[in-house]
Motif scaffolding. Structure first.
Motif, PDB file in Angstrom:
ATOM      1  N   VAL A 284       0.858  -1.183   0.000  1.00 22.30           N
ATOM      2  CA  VAL A 284       0.000   0.000   0.000  1.00 22.30           C
ATOM      3  C   VAL A 284       0.890   1.228   0.000  1.00 22.30           C
ATOM      4  CG1 VAL A 284      -1.741   1.329   1.238  1.00 22.30           C
ATOM      5  CG2 VAL A 284      -1.846  -1.173   1.247  1.00 22.30           C
ATOM      6  N   PHE A 285       0.643   2.142  -0.915  1.00 24.67           N
ATOM      7  CA  PHE A 285       1.315   3.439  -0.913  1.00 24.67           C
ATOM      8  C   PHE A 285       0.265   4.505  -0.667  1.00 24.67           C
ATOM      9  CE2 PHE A 285       2.304   7.469  -2.825  1.00 24.67           C
ATOM     10  CZ  PHE A 285       3.615   7.699  -2.447  1.00 24.67           C
ATOM     11  N   SER A 286       0.526   5.382   0.299  1.00 26.11           N
ATOM     12  CA  SER A 286      -0.341   6.535   0.523  1.00 26.11           C
ATOM     13  C   SER A 286       0.479   7.618   1.209  1.00 26.11           C
ATOM     14  CB  SER A 286      -1.567   6.163   1.360  1.00 26.11           C
ATOM     15  OG  SER A 286      -1.195   5.808   2.679  1.00 26.11           O
ATOM     16  N   SER A 287      -0.114   8.774   1.392  1.00 28.26           N
ATOM     17  CA  SER A 287       0.567   9.876   2.064  1.00 28.26           C
ATOM     18  C   SER A 287      -0.192  10.251   3.326  1.00 28.26           C
ATOM     19  CB  SER A 287       0.667  11.088   1.135  1.00 28.26           C
ATOM     20  OG  SER A 287       1.362  12.161   1.758  1.00 28.26           O
ATOM     21  N   ASP A 288       0.525  10.806   4.304  1.00 22.59           N
ATOM     22  CA  ASP A 288      -0.128  11.173   5.561  1.00 22.59           C
ATOM     23  C   ASP A 288      -1.013  12.403   5.417  1.00 22.59           C
ATOM     24  OD1 ASP A 288       1.951  12.986   5.262  1.00 22.59           O
ATOM     25  OD2 ASP A 288       2.670  12.823   7.321  1.00 22.59           O
ATOM     26  N   ASN A 289      -0.716  13.243   4.456  1.00 24.86           N
ATOM     27  CA  ASN A 289      -1.527  14.436   4.186  1.00 24.86           C
ATOM     28  C   ASN A 289      -1.030  15.052   2.887  1.00 24.86           C
ATOM     29  OD1 ASN A 289       0.287  15.342   6.950  1.00 24.86           O
ATOM     30  ND2 ASN A 289       0.748  16.398   5.037  1.00 24.86           N
ATOM     31  N   GLY A 290      -1.626  16.172   2.504  1.00 23.57           N
ATOM     32  CA  GLY A 290      -1.246  16.824   1.265  1.00 23.57           C
ATOM     33  C   GLY A 290       0.055  17.601   1.368  1.00 23.57           C
ATOM     34  N   PRO A 291       0.451  18.276   0.291  1.00 21.65           N
ATOM     35  CA  PRO A 291       1.752  18.945   0.213  1.00 21.65           C
ATOM     36  C   PRO A 291       1.729  20.380   0.723  1.00 21.65           C
ATOM     37  CG  PRO A 291       0.647  19.153  -1.885  1.00 21.65           C
ATOM     38  CD  PRO A 291      -0.306  18.381  -0.982  1.00 21.65           C
ATOM     39  N   LEU A 292       2.906  20.906   0.982  1.00 17.98           N
ATOM     40  CA  LEU A 292       3.028  22.343   1.217  1.00 17.98           C
ATOM     41  C   LEU A 292       2.729  23.073  -0.094  1.00 17.98           C
ATOM     42  CD1 LEU A 292       6.344  22.550   3.292  1.00 17.98           C
ATOM     43  CD2 LEU A 292       4.028  22.984   4.123  1.00 17.98           C
ATOM     44  N   VAL A 293       1.946  24.130  -0.002  1.00 20.60           N
ATOM     45  CA  VAL A 293       1.627  24.899  -1.206  1.00 20.60           C
ATOM     46  C   VAL A 293       1.883  26.390  -1.024  1.00 20.60           C
ATOM     47  CG1 VAL A 293      -0.039  23.225  -2.083  1.00 20.60           C
ATOM     48  CG2 VAL A 293      -0.832  25.054  -0.552  1.00 20.60           C
ATOM     49  N   HIS A 294       2.214  26.809   0.208  1.00 16.22           N
ATOM     50  CA  HIS A 294       2.488  28.221   0.476  1.00 16.22           C
ATOM     51  C   HIS A 294       3.927  28.388   0.951  1.00 16.22           C
ATOM     52  CE1 HIS A 294      -1.719  29.262   0.049  1.00 16.22           C
ATOM     53  NE2 HIS A 294      -2.039  28.285   0.891  1.00 16.22           N
ATOM     54  N   ARG A 295       4.521  29.497   0.602  1.00 18.79           N
ATOM     55  CA  ARG A 295       5.885  29.785   1.043  1.00 18.79           C
ATOM     56  C   ARG A 295       5.919  29.987   2.560  1.00 18.79           C
ATOM     57  NH1 ARG A 295       8.938  34.180  -2.640  1.00 18.79           N
ATOM     58  NH2 ARG A 295      10.549  33.609  -1.127  1.00 18.79           N
ATOM     59  N   ASP A 296       7.037  29.581   3.154  1.00 19.41           N
ATOM     60  CA  ASP A 296       7.244  29.723   4.596  1.00 19.41           C
ATOM     61  C   ASP A 296       8.600  30.391   4.784  1.00 19.41           C
ATOM     62  OD1 ASP A 296       8.165  29.138   7.293  1.00 19.41           O
ATOM     63  OD2 ASP A 296       6.469  27.761   7.445  1.00 19.41           O
TER      64      ASP A 296
END
Length: 475
Positions: A284-296
């Motif tokens: 099984v491949f999955s991600s824990d949450n979505g990606p960074l999309v805003h600058r920090d």
């Protein structure tokens, strides 16, 4: 709540055969590998549409198995998402309803052993060897580490690779602005090294090697089925990869990290082939949450290009990590393979949740799920097998905050955003999106479909009450 620890299952006769998920024919227990990616977005894989990141190993995995295109992570941040996944329970239920928000090096709490039962505990009681390599993030103190929660072996870091000494700017998360200690590399419960950034860059290769050794030992020495959680770190900021692998991607440092993860997946797949166990292994491949999309700004100041999020890089889903309102934070790519059971080259768009992996893996291994607490995960084996007419076992999937409070509801092809204050903006009325024609949640159609809004708002009210009263959510 005082309860008998669910590891009472260990007293049951252990066998290397079990009943199938349908409880009929004896079958050989499959090995189970969960590759849990960190902060990888829905379309950050080429098999899910990425044009600037190449993932040939994951593409091969998808060609051999099934893509799940409406797979929801439990939360938009690491700790609550991983806690929900490993226990099969919505994040606000964790630790007897206390919830568990993002943990830091100064945090004094974690996933409570006496309150929660993990999938590793259930599988270990069924005769599995269990191992975790990579990031844990459910508590760094000894009483919270993986080996307390059913993992026979652990080598990894207890929290993210950007919780190091350079992070002193955000005093809201760090007491009095005090810098964090150097990140510990832990084996079992022993700190074996404090890592600088050069060390962190080499850890992904170490975790891959050791994960493959774990597979070999389980098959050749223990001669037992195994459960492996391979939780990579390089796709979480800072996006460090081992020397010689920088500059490979068209998507800068983040793309390099995803492509390095893909190489690791390929190495694991080749290990299975060499050992002749590919056909009896679920991946099984999955991600824990979505990606960074805003600058920090702080990440950029600390890590330069390895902490720079390109705001011009577009995603098909709205927003990203740190929120449960829009799909960019919680809808992630998922691939599953199991030769002879999961059809090759298939796609499933039925809405499912990461908590379902808990229940499904338990059933496949012959374990009963705990009946002394609410389990939100459902058995999705019929969907995995591509059975005719198989549907999502959920009436709806809910986007809860870590400690309670509902932000969004996925219902059939509809997505409802509840009104209220949020850092993505304040809504005074519900917003409704038709994901079948608007995957990016750009056109609010609430006024055109008042009956749908009413139906979902009723589901939302019932779900909130169920969480508050520690009752099952009606399905």
């Amino acid at each position: 709540m005082n309860r008998i620890k669910y590891v009472i299952l260990a007293s049951v006769m252990i066998s290397l055969t079990s009943l199938s998920a349908y409880g009929k024919e004896p079958v050989k227990q499959p090995n189970i590998i969960h590759i849990l990616a960190d902060d990888v977005g829905y379309d950050d894989l080429s098999c899910f549409g990425s044009k600037d990141i190449s993932t040939p190993s994951l593409d091969e995995l998808a060609a051999k198995g099934m893509k799940f295109t409406s797979f929801y992570a439990p939360h938009g941040t690491c700790t609550p998402s991983r806690a929900a996944l490993i226990t099969g329970r919505y994040a606000p239920r964790i630790n007897e309803g206390q919830g568990l928000y993002v943990l830091f090096p100064h945090s004094k709490h974690g996933l409570e052993d006496e309150m929660e039962t993990t999938i590793a505990e259930l599988l270990k009681a069924q005769g599995y060897t269990t191992g975790l390599y990579g990031k844990w993030h459910l508590g760094h103190l000894p009483q919270y580490l993986p080996c307390v929660h059913g993992f026979d072996e652990f080598l990894g870091i207890p929290y993210p690779n950007d919780h190091g000494p350079e992070r002193i700017g955000n005093s809201g998360w760090r007491p009095n602005g005090v810098s964090d200690p150097a990140i510990p590399l832990i084996e079992q419960a022993q700190v074996i090294k404090r890592c600088d950034n050069n060390d962190l860059a080499e850890l992904p290769a170490l975790f891959t090697r050791e994960a493959c050794k774990f597979i070999y030992r389980s098959v050749k020495e223990d001669k037992k089925p195994f459960y492996l959680q391979y939780a990579n770190i390089e796709t979480h900021t800072p996006w460090f990869v081992p020397k010689g692998f920088e500059g490979q991607s068209k998507a800068a440092a983040f793309g390099d990290a995803v492509e390095y993860l893909d190489r690791s997946v390929g190495i694991i797949m080749n290990t299975l082939k060499r050992l002749g166990i590919e056909n009896n292994t679920i991946i099984v491949f999955s991600s824990d949450n979505g990606p960074l999309v805003h600058r920090d700004e702080e990440l950029e100041n600390c890590y330069g290009k390895f902490g720079f999020t390109n705001p011009e890089r577009k995603h098909v889903l709205r927003e990203g990590k740190y929120q449960e309102r829009y799909d960019g934070g919680i809808r992630v790519s998922c691939i599953m393979t199991w030769p002879g059971n999961i059809p090759a080259g298939a796609t499933c768009d039925e809405p499912i949740a990461a908590m379902d992996l808990f229940t499904t893996m338990a059933r496949i291994a012959g374990a009963d799920v705990p009946d002394d607490r609410v389990i939100d995960g459902k058995n999705i084996l019929p969907l995995m097998k591509g059975e005719k007419g198989a549907k999502s076992p959920h009436k709806a999937i809910y986007g809860f905050r870590a400690t309670g409070g509902l932000l969004s509801v996925r219902y059939k092809n509809w997505k409802l955003i509840l009104p209220g204050k949020h850092w993505t903006g304040e809504l005074t009325t519900p917003h409704l999106y038709d994901l079948s024609s608007d995957i990016g949640e750009t056109i609010n159609v609430a006024e055109q479909h008042p009956d749908v809004v009413k139906t979902i708002m009723r589901l939302a009210e019932d779900a909130n009450k169920a969480i508050e009263s520690n009752q099952p959510i009606e399905q």
